[in-house]
Design an enzyme around this catalytic site. Sequence first.
Site, PDB file in Angstrom:
ATOM      1  N   ARG A  94       9.491   0.288   9.519  1.00  0.00           N
ATOM      2  CA  ARG A  94       9.747  -1.111   9.163  1.00  0.00           C
ATOM      3  C   ARG A  94      11.200  -1.333   8.752  1.00  0.00           C
ATOM      4  NH1 ARG A  94       3.963  -2.407   6.144  1.00  0.00           N
ATOM      5  NH2 ARG A  94       2.931  -3.167   8.017  1.00  0.00           N
ATOM      6  N   LYS A 108     -15.456  -3.974  13.328  1.00  0.00           N
ATOM      7  CA  LYS A 108     -16.389  -5.075  13.112  1.00  0.00           C
ATOM      8  C   LYS A 108     -16.162  -6.280  14.023  1.00  0.00           C
ATOM      9  CE  LYS A 108     -17.256  -3.961   8.248  1.00  0.00           C
ATOM     10  NZ  LYS A 108     -17.276  -4.475   6.865  1.00  0.00           N
ATOM     11  N   GLY A 151      -2.776  -3.019  13.153  1.00  0.00           N
ATOM     12  CA  GLY A 151      -2.370  -1.769  12.525  1.00  0.00           C
ATOM     13  C   GLY A 151      -2.918  -0.515  13.170  1.00  0.00           C
ATOM     14  N   GLY A 185      -2.122  -7.866  10.031  1.00  0.00           N
ATOM     15  CA  GLY A 185      -2.821  -9.127   9.783  1.00  0.00           C
ATOM     16  C   GLY A 185      -2.159 -10.300  10.452  1.00  0.00           C
TER      17      GLY A 185
END
Length: 392
Positions: free
Chosen positions: A36, A197, A350, A373
């Site tokens: 990053r 999920k 991610g 996200g």
Amino acid sequence: MALKTLKDLDLKGKKVLMRADFNVPLKNGSITDDTRIQAALPTIKYILEQGGALILMSHLGRPKDGPTPEFSLKPVAERLGELLGDSVAMAPDCIGAEVEKLAAELAPGKVLLLENVRFYKEETKNDPDFAGKLAALGDVYVNDAFGTAHRAHASTEGVAKLLPSGAGYLIEKEVEAFAPLLSNPQKPMVAVIGGAKVSSKIGVLETLLPNCASLIIGGGMTYTFLKAQGYQIGNSLLEEDYLDTAKQLLQKAEAAGVEVILPVDHVVAAEFSETAAAEPVDSTDVPEGKIGMDVGPKTLDKIRPVIAGAKTVIWNGPMGVFEFKNFEAGTKAVAEMIADCGGITIVGGGDSVAATNQFNLADKMSHVSTGGGASLEFLEGRTLPGIAALEA
């Protein structure tokens, strides 16, 4: 989506307040992955080359009650200084008289890193007074923190309302990669969506569906889809509340003429464990008492020509439990297919990014997102406050 960018700002001789994403992993006070920090370098270097005095701000971790040594950005200042070949001054705080003095005295071409903005609860509350104190440090504002662009925080959205603002190269690059996927992708487009999920990915599946030729579904979420179709799933992950949702998505795909590829064979285990033995199952049904951990070779054979024929591939989520060596084969094979397909390849999320790096394939992808996200919410078609604040 038209954004105001670095090129729209007069930076020479200005105090440039920049939001970066320096939320790096630390172990015993040392940075274990500086990806990053590296990603922010093009914007940082441009600002310095233009004669700006650069004041950087970021969060790190999730401090709960004010300043916490383990979440200090001091290791970032040291690493950034090494990468720039020049010392980076470390502020003792992100607001206050001492910080204001350091910012005021900062010379063009020099860098000051503020301490963790999340040491103040006002940051995540997007408190106007706190945003004002941050904004007072600079003349112009640059946001290059795509990983936090889905948050309406003081340093990502509040400050943008108070200063002339623009997007850094990283945010510009992310938007350029993701925006066409929702409106006008090069076709045929294939979406490879995995993960644990259905509940966390249904928004992405529904948003991408209209522009897709094929949807490839993998990971733990597949077992809810297979159960919805009447297959046996053993002890595999299941979201009972999403069986109807899974059925409805399959119906929508059929009505739209979109091919949905689900596993037709599996690699299973007796327990969810890194040391569990991998057992191949040559059937769509998962045996009683077994847990689906990865896709099998027949599934990969179905996937291979679909990805090979794609002009655009978006990948969000692994095919199996790739973190466990015994169950990494499916994710690795699909990652290699995507890397070799010859089309535009976008990796978001991610776990997909982690897998891409684990298998040393990042350099072969068109774009690997820095925002987990944020990329997920972008793909769901949601408004990202940090980016909306930069729209021209």
